[in-house]
Enzyme design. Structure first.
Site, PDB file in Angstrom:
ATOM      1  N   HIS A 193     -11.112  -6.323   8.217  1.00  0.00           N
ATOM      2  CA  HIS A 193     -11.806  -6.092   6.951  1.00  0.00           C
ATOM      3  C   HIS A 193     -13.098  -5.300   7.108  1.00  0.00           C
ATOM      4  CE1 HIS A 193      -9.182  -9.522   6.006  1.00  0.00           C
ATOM      5  NE2 HIS A 193      -9.212  -9.081   4.771  1.00  0.00           N
ATOM      6  N   GLU A 234       0.821  -1.205   0.000  1.00  0.00           N
ATOM      7  CA  GLU A 234       0.000   0.000   0.000  1.00  0.00           C
ATOM      8  C   GLU A 234       0.862   1.265   0.000  1.00  0.00           C
ATOM      9  OE1 GLU A 234      -2.422  -3.337   0.841  1.00  0.00           O
ATOM     10  OE2 GLU A 234      -0.599  -2.670   1.880  1.00  0.00           O
TER      11      GLU A 234
END
Length: 381
Positions: A185, A115
């Site tokens: 998540h 990321e």
């Protein structure tokens, strides 16, 4: 688990994945010639987008609205790029389906599972004149890129005295409860980014909002972090204009009119507020006004203030933990502006101060019943 481990089910999928993955290095080499080939007229208008609403519309879900916006952005702006983990063959939520086939590996490509690298590449591409749309596979994984966003993207123009900019950067990130995501998540990290001058934070609440706000974000001269409620991807369908249109950033939307209490939310929580408002209207005769904030940074103080001045009551709801959530900023600002017009203390109905649970997710997420109970308590104050 990486989406590459989830989605590669066949040899054909693997070949597509491998071919798209090679594109990230090729895109670096192509970027300089890519931007140099852009005409002078295109250079004067980096968006290539029209603000005109199309008279035609069709039923579209949230995921397809995002996909449509990306197709339009890449079609109308030859400097636009789309990249991220598994983006080349549609992404884990399939929001980028068809982009690789239509626009090729120089403009749509997979990245390594990094990321920090994804956002860092986006900053460099934007600084060189491209319009990058970077995808973080889950908002929970945006934290490794936090330094790149808050210390580089947000400050790039300021620290150079306006000589340099990475304002063409948009970072997409699916956030929020999904029913079974747990603590890695299902998080809602939007408040972390609202503390950072130099970026904008946008959270759409439905398909029409998603398309218009994403196109506006890609066209915006500031870096934008664009959070998409993944629970909405396939659970909400509405008529969405088929053409290109934008919804101005920084302007809230009044989703429901009422005179007894103001409810403020964004993203997925707007639908929860609508259900709660329907409950208290039917059972108690309470008329709530619902404000979809749309943009958290900058947020539309004037619209919220006008509503609270009318109703005398305020409730803010979000999935993120209550402590230091963005609801606290709204309550503080409106309490100062509307202090003498408030009929009851402002209320926050939010997630709890605990890691996002798995089996207890239904208890953690602010429900319509929790919101309705808080509305009744406020109206009885």
């Amino acid at each position: 688990m990486s989406a590459s481990r989830i989605l590669i089910r066949s040899r054909a999928d693997f070949k597509a994945h491998r071919a798209a993955s090679c594109a990230s290095s090729e895109a670096l080499r192509a970027l300089s010639s890519y931007t140099a080939s852009t005409s002078a007229s295109q250079a004067s208008d980096s968006t290539g987008l029209s603000d005109a609403n199309s008279p035609d519309s069709k039923p579209t879900n949230f995921c397809s609205a995002v996909n449509d916006a990306l197709h339009i952005a890449l079609e109308q702006n030859p400097r636009a790029l789309c990249f991220g983990e598994d983006v080349g063959f549609g992404g884990v939520f399939r929001c980028t389906v068809g982009l690789f086939d239509r626009f090729g590996r120089d403009r749509v490509f997979n990245t390594p599972l990094s990321e920090q690298g994804i956002v860092g590449f986006g900053i460099g591409a934007a600084a060189m004149g491209a319009t990058p749309v970077a995808e973080i596979q889950f908002a929970d994984y945006i934290f490794p890129a936090f330094d790149q966003i808050v210390n580089e993207a947000a400050k790039y123009r300021y620290r150079s005295g306006g000589d340099f900019s990475c304002g063409g950067l948009t970072v997409r990130a699916p956030y929020g409860a999904v029913g079974h995501g747990g603590h890695y998540h299902s998080q809602s990290p939007e408040a972390f980014f609202t503390h950072v001058p130099g970026i904008k934070v946008v959270v759409p609440s439905g398909p029409k909002e998603a398309k218009g706000l994403l196109l506006a974000s890609i066209a915006d001269p500031d870096p934008v972090v664009f959070f998409e409620a993944k629970m909405l991807y396939r659970t909400v369908v509405e008529d969405v204009p088929t053409g290109s249109y934008t919804i101005p950033l920084g302007q809230a939307r009044i989703a429901r009119s009422g005179g007894d209490m103001t409810l403020v939310g964004w993203g997925q929580q707007v639908a929860v507020l609508e259900r709660a408002a329907a409950m208290v209207h039917e059972e108690d005769g309470i008329e709530c006004e619902i404000i979809d904030l749309r943009t958290l940074l900058p947020w539309d103080r004037d619209t919220v203030e006008a509503s609270v001045s009318k109703t005398g009551r305020l409730l803010v709801s979000h999935e993120a933990p209550v402590t230091s959530g963005f609801g606290a900023e709204i309550v503080a600002a409106i309490s100062r502006r509307c202090f003498l017009r408030l009929e009851a203390p402002p209320v926050r109905v939010c997630g709890y101060d605990t890691p996002f649970p798995l089996v207890f997710e239904p208890l953690y997420v602010p429900s319509a019943q929790r919101v309705a109970d808080a509305i009744r308590d406020s109206c009885r104050f």
